[in-house]
Scaffold this motif. Structure first.
Motif, short mmCIF file in Angstrom:
data_model
loop_
_atom_site.label_atom_id
_atom_site.label_comp_id
_atom_site.label_asym_id
_atom_site.label_seq_id
_atom_site.Cartn_x
_atom_site.Cartn_y
_atom_site.Cartn_z
N GLN A 107 49.42 -19.89 74.40
CA GLN A 107 50.55 -20.48 73.69
C GLN A 107 50.13 -21.81 73.09
O GLN A 107 49.55 -22.65 73.80
N PRO A 108 50.39 -22.05 71.82
CA PRO A 108 50.09 -23.36 71.24
C PRO A 108 50.86 -24.45 71.97
O PRO A 108 52.05 -24.29 72.26
N GLN A 109 50.21 -25.55 72.28
CA GLN A 109 50.86 -26.65 72.95
C GLN A 109 50.71 -27.93 72.13
O GLN A 109 49.73 -28.11 71.41
N PHE A 110 51.71 -28.78 72.24
CA PHE A 110 51.69 -30.00 71.44
C PHE A 110 52.34 -31.15 72.20
O PHE A 110 53.05 -30.95 73.19
N ALA A 111 52.04 -32.35 71.75
CA ALA A 111 52.62 -33.57 72.30
C ALA A 111 53.40 -34.27 71.18
O ALA A 111 53.09 -34.10 69.99
N ILE A 112 54.40 -35.05 71.58
CA ILE A 112 55.21 -35.80 70.61
C ILE A 112 54.96 -37.28 70.85
O ILE A 112 55.20 -37.78 71.95
N PRO A 121 48.37 -40.28 81.55
CA PRO A 121 47.75 -39.35 80.59
C PRO A 121 48.63 -38.12 80.33
O PRO A 121 49.16 -37.52 81.25
N GLY A 122 48.77 -37.79 79.06
CA GLY A 122 49.55 -36.62 78.68
C GLY A 122 51.00 -36.92 78.40
O GLY A 122 51.75 -36.02 78.01
N ALA A 123 51.43 -38.15 78.57
CA ALA A 123 52.83 -38.49 78.30
C ALA A 123 53.15 -38.29 76.82
O ALA A 123 54.22 -37.78 76.47
N ALA A 124 52.22 -38.69 75.95
CA ALA A 124 52.46 -38.56 74.50
C ALA A 124 51.18 -38.19 73.76
O ALA A 124 51.07 -38.43 72.56
N ASN A 125 50.24 -37.60 74.47
CA ASN A 125 49.01 -37.10 73.86
C ASN A 125 48.61 -35.84 74.61
O ASN A 125 49.23 -35.51 75.63
N ILE A 126 47.61 -35.13 74.12
CA ILE A 126 47.29 -33.84 74.72
C ILE A 126 45.82 -33.50 74.48
O ILE A 126 45.26 -33.87 73.45
N ASP A 127 45.23 -32.85 75.43
CA ASP A 127 43.89 -32.29 75.26
C ASP A 127 43.99 -30.90 74.63
O ASP A 127 44.80 -30.07 75.07
N ASN A 128 43.17 -30.65 73.60
CA ASN A 128 43.04 -29.30 73.04
C ASN A 128 44.36 -28.69 72.56
O ASN A 128 44.56 -27.50 72.63
N GLY A 129 45.22 -29.53 72.07
CA GLY A 129 46.46 -29.07 71.47
C GLY A 129 46.69 -29.86 70.19
O GLY A 129 45.75 -30.35 69.56
#
Length: 512
Positions: A107-112, A121-129
């Protein structure tokens, strides 16, 4: 395996093999969502190594967020572009749903992302998405009657304030530079005017929202009211907000800044007494906002303790009586207390803050006010706790004690409207080495746990945790209470029935 790994690495470096494909398996790659978006909305996608991509990643506040590497960054400029993006994500999510038992399909994943100030980490950024960087959506339009400012979903408050100064107006945004409207308001929002008007989110007329389906709706008190309330504290769980209609308030010059003191037992006791009196409802002044700030610095060569106040008064009166218990304490020179516009005050306050930190963790809790002896005890527990960090070099720890917003109840927090005696405290650690992550978190939690134990013993502890200061190890949405969390879950299921913003957006605090 080593030859295969070398081949993968080489292909990544030359840009032939998308990083996302590796996570999906080599046998059957899922569609490259970045290339799809780039073909549908040209000019909005950037890739690693490009100036736009690298600048976006480098601008996050914490090193933990800067370490993440999205496959691409999407920088929309209009609501229709955000809608098109979500529709494309949805199409690919449905393909994933049809093949959910086949690990070859992902499933495509994204950050806002707005301002990017949350530490973990990951609150508003993402690895490999895909990271959706909204900061190009930064318009500011003041209504004809000057009572409402409509701002783009990625607008930064330190850019908004100067545009409102000529009209002697302001909005309730961040108190330091770089804070964007999106995460700040959907998590609550503490502002200079919060003792007068509540949380920032209490003062939003409406939201333009792109839902999981790609549909664009307007949520307000008269249209989609359930979503309007859910966005007041419910964070990124319901859609992408592309416009915020904020209440604009009359505002001329304000007074404020920072003042420092020698870190001594007598000064700490004086601060405890002054803060306890400030938080007494009998001494309430709606124009006053402030904080007591204790600091610890371990440079590796020395350990230094600091003590200070941030003092702000919105009615433009220098040295107002409400702050005399603080300003009468013998202080160090110079201080930054001065008259100025909201814009000038925010910029001046920001000069003393680092633009970035290497790594960080932040923990928050709330409680009722009490007498000075309680704050003295909390200060001592904090000081004793910092001694456990003597082996961590390049470390700073801050203990901030400040008043909570006097909310009008127009939010999802479950707090009693009108309460003037609630305190929000936050402990922040900034440090250099990733190897220290676990031990810093463990020791910082130990201080907070001791604070909470004291507060529970005295019957003063309040479960509410302010989302914008909360760490991923905490549960701010759960702290709103079971009824409010169930209400937020119901709104999520209504407007996002397939849970795109629960599973497709893994960052932030989720509802399920």
């Amino acid at each position: 395996m080593s030859q295969l790994y070398s081949l993968i690495t080489l292909l990544q470096l030359v840009g032939v093999l998308p990083i996302v494909a590796i996570a999906s398996g080599l046998r059957h790659q899922s569609p490259d969502i970045c290339k799809l978006i780039d073909s549908q909305i040209p000019g909005r996608i950037s890739y690693p190594g490009s100036e736009v991509y690298d600048a976006s990643v480098a601008s996050y506040y914490s090193g933990q967020e800067r370490e993440l590497t999205p496959h691409c960054i999407f920088r929309p400029t209009t609501t229709s572009e955000v809608s098109e993006f979500v529709k494309s994500i949805n199409t690919n999510s449905r393909k994933h749903a049809r093949h959910r038992t086949d690990s070859r399909f992902s499933q495509p994943q994204f950050a806002i992302r707005g301002g990017g100030h949350t530490l973990w980490p990951g609150a508003a950024n993402i690895d490999n998405g895909v990271t959706v960087d909204l900061r190009e959506m930064k318009s500011v339009v003041l209504s004809e009657d000057q009572k409402m400012a409509s701002v783009g979903g990625g607008a930064v408050f330190s850019d908004i304030y100067p545009q409102l100064v000529p009209y002697n107006r302001t909005v309730m945004g961040g108190r330091v530079p770089g804070i964007a409207v999106g995460g700040f308001t959907t998590g609550g929002g503490l502002n200079f005017l919060s003792r007068r008007h509540g949380f920032s989110c209490d003062n939003i007329y409406g939201y333009e929202v792109v839902l999981a389906s790609g549909e664009v709706i307007y949520a307000s008190a008269s249209s989609h009211k359930d979503l309007w309330l859910a966005l007041k504290g419910g964070s990124n769980n319901f859609g992408i907000v592309t416009r915020f209609d904020l209440a604009a308030f009359p505002q001329g010059e304000m007074w404020g800044g920072a003042i420092l003191f020698d870190y001594t037992k007598s000064n700490l006791e004086a601060q405890a007494n002054a803060f306890s009196n400030f938080m007494d409802p009998q001494n309430f002044d709606s124009a006053a906002d402030m904080g007591v700030i204790l600091g610890y610095l371990n440079s590796g060569e020395s350990e230094i303790y600091t003590l200070g106040n941030s003092l702000f008064y919105m009615d433009g009166v220098p040295n107002p009586p409400v702050f005399q218990p603080f300003t009468s304490i013998p202080s160090l020179e110079p201080n930054t207390l001065a008259l100025g516009s909201v814009s000038e005050t925010v910029d001046r306050f920001g000069e003393f803050l680092p633009p970035h930190i290497p790594r960080g963790i932040e923990l928050v809790y709330s409680h009722e006010n009490s007498d000075a002896s309680l704050f003295t005890e909390l200060f001592q527990i904090w000081e004793d706790g910092t001694k456990e960090f003597a082996d961590i070099e390049d470390l700073q720890i801050q203990f901030l004690v400040q008043p909570q917003a006097v909310t009008n109840g127009t939010n999802s927090f479950g707090l009693e409207p009108g309460r003037k005696d609630i305190v929000i405290s936050v402990l922040t650690a900034a440090y250099a080495n990733a190897a220290d992550d676990d031990i810093v978190e463990e020791r910082l939690h130990a201080i907070v746990d001791k604070h909470v134990a004291i507060l529970e013993r005295e019957g003063l502890y309040i479960p509410y945790k302010y989302l914008n200061y909360a760490d991923k190890s905490q549960d701010p949405i759960g702290s709103y209470g079971k009824v409010n969390k169930r209400r937020l879950q119901a709104v999520s299921k209504k407007y996002d029935p397939h849970g795109l913003f629960q599973t497709g957006v893994p960052g932030g605090f989720k509802l399920f």
